[in-house]
Design a protein around this motif. Structure first.
Motif, PDB file in Angstrom:
ATOM      1  N   HIS A  62      -4.922  11.489  28.099  1.00 44.33           N
ATOM      2  CA  HIS A  62      -4.719  10.548  26.990  1.00 44.33           C
ATOM      3  C   HIS A  62      -3.936   9.208  27.688  1.00 44.33           C
ATOM      4  O   HIS A  62      -2.648   9.170  27.947  1.00 44.33           O
ATOM      5  N   HIS A  64      -4.526   4.836  27.877  1.00 44.49           N
ATOM      6  CA  HIS A  64      -5.161   3.626  27.454  1.00 44.49           C
ATOM      7  C   HIS A  64      -4.938   2.350  28.506  1.00 44.49           C
ATOM      8  O   HIS A  64      -3.843   2.086  28.713  1.00 44.49           O
ATOM      9  N   LYS A 148     -13.146  10.726  20.396  1.00 46.01           N
ATOM     10  CA  LYS A 148     -11.923  10.442  19.734  1.00 46.01           C
ATOM     11  C   LYS A 148     -12.062  10.097  18.225  1.00 46.01           C
ATOM     12  O   LYS A 148     -12.850   9.073  17.960  1.00 46.01           O
ATOM     13  N   HIS A 239      -1.233  13.597  20.627  1.00 45.99           N
ATOM     14  CA  HIS A 239       0.366  13.158  20.304  1.00 45.99           C
ATOM     15  C   HIS A 239       0.935  13.722  19.344  1.00 45.99           C
ATOM     16  O   HIS A 239       1.052  13.157  18.291  1.00 45.99           O
ATOM     17  N   ASP A 312      -0.221   8.893  26.774  1.00 48.74           N
ATOM     18  CA  ASP A 312      -0.564   7.769  25.374  1.00 48.74           C
ATOM     19  C   ASP A 312      -0.037   6.651  26.175  1.00 48.74           C
ATOM     20  O   ASP A 312       0.477   5.894  25.524  1.00 48.74           O
TER      21      ASP A 312
END
Ligand SMILES: [Zn+2]
Length: 468
Positions: A62, A64, A148, A239, A312
């Motif tokens: 996970h 970004h 997702k 998360h 995350d």
């Protein structure tokens, strides 16, 4: 293949199935043998791991990286450099780049772009959002292992799903044997919470927490699990921040449902006092929780319910975060944590919570490899596995100083100033040292794309080559 042999010698080897003194012999990209200290010879290079712990590289499913679209925040090179410096050897990146990756064509373009930039191995999640519903199978053919979905509003070009759209997407994903990932918060309750804060003129950090209390997550986790059971699809709750959500996942697993969950370092290490102290730099979704909930969340890490540690990682610039001091809702949602995730949680888990290293290996690596179908190629030190290795010093104390240490483009950290006794000394990806002693040693493009279509992802462990 050159037949180059590398020996990681004299360390304590921590695997998902045990912790023991051993040497690890690597030939080219693979582990070929794990044996008693001194039993293996004939290496071209010896890495001295005396006094250190040798683990499978962490898998972060996970992250970004904001590439393409917002590379002032991060890109695939700086993001994977941060990963390597944090002991992470495989990253799976999310489709919320710009434009959001809602079609097979956009997926393919992003994959081709990212391949030239990465220094660790990587995958890309596909999208489960209304515009991508007809593209799920084609994204899977391009390499997507999972898809997702957002239950709450996130981004106009990546609409959140209604229950009907969610179930329809789940059925598509189930048909190809994929995984559904879901950001679970109840959109209607969240919008009402935000409107209530607005009406009260609240802009302080705690207003962020009060706008989205734990119940908003817990209700959505409950619904997501129920819908996934109806579709018969594998689901990962991303998360998780509430112990009630974790309990729902535990019960689903007990009933035989293929459900799994992730936890982030900020939800395990920070609480509402930190939200007040950090202001915009502690604004993430789900929100940080009070200390009592953080403590209860750890129970689900220690009993093995929580499958995977994830970052995350969301890199934002200081210019984007700073306005949040005047209005917390003006700060974008997310924490920049890639490089600190594994060492900080390892420090807390091992030194202060009594977690054994084999359990930590499962939490940081093996479970994720199994969930995404990469085990035993990844997440293991078995002969035949890729030689993805992270070497840690669990004795020497250091202090997080984002400005001095991070490879991210915008070096800030919600953990700045935290003292830690778990340091990444060296990281190897498929036998090559990518990070050592504060330096990145790999070239952009050295990482491999891990595809749903790749036979090698699921290959059986090969018979070990003769040692010696
Ligand atoms: Zn995320």
């Amino acid at each position: 293949m050159s037949g180059k042999r590398t020996l990681v010698a004299g360390g304590t080897v921590a695997t998902d199935h045990g912790v023991f003194p051993a040497d690890v012999l690597i030939e080219d990209e693979r582990i070929v043998s794990v044996a008693d200290w001194g039993a293996l010879n004939g290496a071209d290079e010896v890495i001295d791991a005396t006094g250190l712990v040798v683990m499978p590289g962490a898998i972060d499913p996970h992250a970004h990286f904001e590439d393409p679209g917002h590379t002032e925040r991060e890109d695939f090179t700086t993001g994977t450099m941060s990963a390597a410096a944090g002991g992470i050897t495989t990253v799976i990146e999310h489709p919320l780049t710009y434009p959001p990756v809602t079609s097979a064509q956009l997926y393919r373009e992003k994959r081709q772009m990212a391949k030239e930039k990465v220094v660790v191995d990587f995958g890309l999640w596909g999208a489960l959002t209304p515009p991508s519903l007809p593209e799920i199978r084609d994204q899977w053919r391009e390499g997507a292992i999972g898809f997702k979905a957002f239950m709450p509003f996130s981004e106009p070009a990546y609409p959140h799903v209604t229950d009907a759209e969610f179930l329809a997407g789940m059925r598509e994903v189930e048909a190809i044997g994929g995984l559904v990932l879901v950001h679970a918060e109840n959109d209607s309750l969240l919008q009402a919470g935000l409107a209530r804060m607005e009406a009260e003129g609240r802009h302080d950090p705690m207003a962020h927490h009060e706008s989205r209390p734990p119940f908003i997550e817990e209700e959505a986790v409950h619904r997501a699990l129920f819908l996934a059971a109806e579709a018969g699809v594998r689901i990962q709750i991303v998360h998780v921040s509430s112990p009630v959500s974790a309990e729902l996942v535990r019960r689903a697993k007990d009933e035989g449902q293929p459900a799994s969950m992730e936890i982030c370092p900020h939800h395990l290490l920070l609480d509402l006092d930190d939200l007040v102290r950090l202001g915009p730099y502690g604004r993430c979704a789900p929100a940080l929780r009070d200390r009592a909930l953080v403590e209860r969340l750890w129970d689900y890490v220690l009993d093995g319910t929580a499958d995977s540690l994830v970052s995350d990682h969301c890199a934002y610039t200081l210019e984007e975060k700073e306005p949040g001091w005047d209005d917390i809702f003006a700060a974008p949602l997310g924490c920049q944590v890639m490089q600190e995730t594994v060492p900080l949680v390892l420090d807390e888990a091992f030194h202060r919570r009594g977690m054994q290293l084999d359990a930590f290996v499962r939490f940081s690596s093996t479970n994720a490899a199994k969930i995404v179908g990469l085990y035993p190629r990844k997440g293991s030190l078995l002969p035949g596995s890729d030689a993805d290795v992270a070497i840690y010093d669990l004795d020497t104390e250091w202090e997080v100083d984002a400005k001095a240490q991070q490879f991210s483009k915008n070096p800030w950290s919600p953990f700045d100033g935290r003292r830690v006794r778990a340091k990444v000394v060296r990281t190897l990806v498929r036998g090559e040292t990518v990070y050592a002693d504060g330096e990145i040693l790999a070239q952009p493009g050295s990482g491999l794309f891990l595809s749903s279509q790749d036979d090698r992802s699921r290959r059986a462990v090969k018979k070990p080559a003769a040692a010696g």
